[in-house]
Design an enzyme around this catalytic site. Structure first.
Site, PDB file in Angstrom:
ATOM      1  N   ASP A   1     -39.867 -16.848 -27.047  1.00 35.47           N
ATOM      2  CA  ASP A   1     -40.393 -18.248 -26.321  1.00 35.47           C
ATOM      3  C   ASP A   1     -40.832 -17.585 -25.008  1.00 35.47           C
ATOM      4  O   ASP A   1     -40.157 -16.676 -24.628  1.00 35.47           O
ATOM      5  CB  ASP A   1     -39.785 -19.460 -26.412  1.00 35.47           C
TER       6      ASP A   1
ATOM      7  N   ASP B 135     -41.912 -10.657 -20.292  1.00 37.19           N
ATOM      8  CA  ASP B 135     -40.698 -11.652 -20.554  1.00 37.19           C
ATOM      9  C   ASP B 135     -41.062 -12.376 -21.806  1.00 37.19           C
ATOM     10  O   ASP B 135     -41.457 -13.365 -22.094  1.00 37.19           O
ATOM     11  CB  ASP B 135     -40.484 -12.423 -19.312  1.00 37.19           C
TER      12      ASP B 135
ATOM     13  N   GLU C  27     -34.988 -19.666 -25.345  1.00 38.42           N
ATOM     14  CA  GLU C  27     -34.331 -19.173 -24.444  1.00 38.42           C
ATOM     15  C   GLU C  27     -34.611 -19.685 -22.988  1.00 38.42           C
ATOM     16  O   GLU C  27     -33.934 -20.023 -22.092  1.00 38.42           O
ATOM     17  CB  GLU C  27     -34.538 -17.643 -24.256  1.00 38.42           C
ATOM     18  N   GLU C  28     -35.952 -19.884 -22.888  1.00 37.45           N
ATOM     19  CA  GLU C  28     -36.594 -20.297 -21.478  1.00 37.45           C
ATOM     20  C   GLU C  28     -36.005 -21.698 -21.134  1.00 37.45           C
ATOM     21  O   GLU C  28     -36.281 -22.136 -19.903  1.00 37.45           O
ATOM     22  CB  GLU C  28     -38.031 -20.254 -21.652  1.00 37.45           C
TER      23      GLU C  28
ATOM     24  N   GLU D 138     -34.008  -8.185 -21.756  1.00 38.98           N
ATOM     25  CA  GLU D 138     -34.737  -8.852 -20.441  1.00 38.98           C
ATOM     26  C   GLU D 138     -35.543  -7.677 -19.378  1.00 38.98           C
ATOM     27  O   GLU D 138     -34.742  -6.486 -19.421  1.00 38.98           O
ATOM     28  CB  GLU D 138     -34.026  -9.494 -19.545  1.00 38.98           C
TER      29      GLU D 138
ATOM     30  N   HIS E 243     -42.877 -15.001 -15.543  1.00 42.21           N
ATOM     31  CA  HIS E 243     -43.347 -16.524 -15.395  1.00 42.21           C
ATOM     32  C   HIS E 243     -44.776 -16.598 -14.232  1.00 42.21           C
ATOM     33  O   HIS E 243     -45.095 -17.684 -13.937  1.00 42.21           O
ATOM     34  CB  HIS E 243     -42.147 -17.357 -14.657  1.00 42.21           C
TER      35      HIS E 243
ATOM     36  N   HIS F 151     -36.089 -12.658 -26.969  1.00 45.72           N
ATOM     37  CA  HIS F 151     -36.526 -14.123 -26.995  1.00 45.72           C
ATOM     38  C   HIS F 151     -38.035 -14.219 -27.484  1.00 45.72           C
ATOM     39  O   HIS F 151     -38.855 -13.482 -26.678  1.00 45.72           O
ATOM     40  CB  HIS F 151     -35.992 -15.205 -26.186  1.00 45.72           C
TER      41      HIS F 151
END
Length: 387
Positions: free
Chosen positions: A77, A107, A137-138, A165, A359, A75
Site C-alpha cells: 500500500d 516507499d 502498513e501505512e 523500508e 509520502h 508493503h
C-alpha cells in the site's frame, strides 16, 4: 549497468506503480499480478486476506523448504496523492535527471520490484528466500500480523527477516512503535447562552487534548539524552480533530485522533494510563448528567517497536551483502519490522531510497539507489548459491 537484475527490476517497478494501491483501495490487482509473475517462474504463493476479502497479503518461498531462510518483506500500500502537486502521473514511473518518480517508487515498491526480479536466481539457492508482501502498513501496520502468523505456522524457522523500508541501503536495527487512538466525546446540545442546560462536547475534548499536549511536553522534557532516536523521546501528536455544528450551539459531538510513538524501552500503556483514567472519569460524569453523553477512547492500532537485541547475526549477514560498516541506525518512523521480530524472527531494516522522499509529491528513488538495491539482491543470490 551490468547487473542482470537491473532492467528486469525497472520493468517490474513500472507494473507495480501502475496499480493505485492507496490504503483506502483494494490491492488485489497487484497481488494477482505478483501471483501470475511467480507462477511463470514455478513459484506458488499463499494469500492471507482481510475479513471482507478486499485486500490480501502474499508470501512465497524460493529455494528448498528448509530452516535458515531469509525473509524479504515489503508493503504494497501507498499513501494518498490527494492535494499534492505532482509534475507527472503519480502512477506512471517517470525518469527525470536520474530519479525515478512515482507513488511508491521509494516507499516501498522499489524494494518489492528488486526482490521479484531476483526470483529466477533465488530459486537456485541452497537456503530458501521467503517473499512477504503486506497490505495496510501505512494505516497502522494492520495487515502484516495475520500473514506473519501464517508464516510462523507454515515455514521452517527462517534465520532472519529484512524489511525493505528506505534506509539508503544502511542497516537499521531499531524503530519506534506506534499506537493510534480515537477519542469521541458526545455532549448535549443547547443554546450557547444557556450552558447550564447542556454539555459542549468541544469543551470536554479541549480539556482532554490539553492533557495530551501537557503529556507531549513532559515526554520531551524527560528525554533520554543517550537515545539513538531523533527525536530521542516518545512523541505524541494529535493528527485529526473536529467538532460542533455552529458557534451558538453547544457541540453535540467532538472527535480527535492521536498517535504515540515510543522507543523499545518505553511502555505506551503506562504513559497513557492517567489520560485513560481521566477519560473514564469524564465519561462517568457526563453519563450521570445527560443520557446519551460520554467519552469513548478506542485504540485503532498498536505496532510494536524494533529493538537490536537478538538480531546481531541478521545485522552481520546484511552488512556483508551491503558493505555497510557505519553504526547501526535507529529510525523514528514505525514499520512492520517490530511485528516480525515479535514473532521470533531476527529482523533488520534495509532498503533503497531515502525516507525523506516518502509520502512527498513527486516521490522518487534515485537510479543510484535502485542500482545498489539490485546489487544487494544479486549478492544475496550469489551468497545462497555458494553455501
Amino acid at each position: 549497468m551490468t547487473n542482470p537484475l537491473f532492467r528486469s527490476s525497472l520493468a517490474i517497478l513500472d507494473s507495480l506503480i501502475s496499480f493505485d494501491t492507496t490504503s483506502r483501495n483494494s490491492n488485489l490487482e497487484l497481488i494477482a499480478w505478483v501471483e501470475d509473475y511467480l507462477t511463470q517462474h514455478g513459484v506458488s504463493a499463499t494469500r492471507v486476506t482481510n475479513d471482507d476479502g478486499s485486500k490480501a497479503n502474499l508470501f512465497a518461498t524460493m529455494g528448498p523448504n528448509i530452516e535458515g531462510g531469509i525473509i524479504l518483506s515489503g508493503h504494497s500500500d501507498v499513501v494518498p496523492v490527494d492535494g499534492q502537486d505532482w509534475s507527472s502521473d503519480p502512477f506512471v514511473v517517470t525518469e527525470r535527471e536520474g530519479l525515478l518518480h512515482g507513488r511508491g517508487t521509494c516507499d516501498m515498491k522499489g524494494f518489492i520490484a528488486l526482490a521479484l526480479a531476483a526470483v529466477p536466481l533465488l530459486k537456485d539457492g541452497k537456503r530458501p528466500v521467503h517473499l512477504a508482501i503486506s497490505y495496510d502498513e501505512e494505516v497502522g501496520c494492520l495487515g502484516a500480523p495475520a500473514m506473519i502468523e501464517k508464516m510462523v505456522a507454515a515455514l521452517p524457522q527462517p534465520a532472519l527477516a529484512v524489511i525493505g523500508e528506505p534506509t539508503m541501503m544502511k542497516v537499521v536495527t531499531g524503530h519506534k512503535g506506534i499506537c493510534v487512538h480515537e477519542v469521541e466525546v458526545l455532549g448535549h446540545e443547547a443554546h450557547s447562552s444557556l450552558t447550564h442546560l447542556g454539555i459542549s462536547a468541544n469543551m470536554v475534548a479541549i480539556e482532554l487534548m490539553h492533557d495530551l499536549a501537557d503529556l507531549s511536553r513532559e515526554l520531551w522534557e524527560n528525554a533520554d539524552p543517550d537515545s539513538p532516536f531523533t527525536p530521542p523521546h516518545a512523541t505524541l501528536t494529535i493528527g485529526q480533530m473536529e467538532g460542533g455544528t455552529a458557534a451558538n450551539i453547544l457541540a453535540r459531538r467532538a472527535h480527535f485522533v492521536f498517535d504515540l510513538r515510543c522507543p523499545p524501552d518505553v511502555d505506551p500503556d503506562e504513559i497513557l494510563k492517567p489520560f485513560k483514567e481521566k477519560a473514564a472519569a469524564l465519561d462517568e460524569q457526563l453519563r450521570g448528567t445527560f443520557p446519551g453523553t460520554g467519552v469513548r477512547v478506542e485504540q485503532l492500532s498498536n505496532a510494536p517497536p524494533l529493538g537490536s537485541s537478538g538480531s546481531e547475526d541478521a545485522e552481520a549477514f546484511v552488512r556483508r551483502l551491503t558493505g555497510d560498516n557505519s553504526p547501526a541506525g535507529a529510525v523514528s518512523y514505525a514499520a512492520e519490522a517490530g511485528q516480525f521480530q515479535q514473532a521470533g524472527f531476527p529482523t533488520v531494516i534495509c532498503g533503497p531510497g531515502s525516507i525523506e522522499q516518502a509520502h512527498q509529491p513527486n516521490e522518487y528513488i534515485s537510479l543510484d539507489q535502485f542500482t545498489r538495491g539490485a546489487e544487494f539482491m544479486l549478492r544475496l543470490a550469489e551468497e545462497l548459491q555458494q553455501e
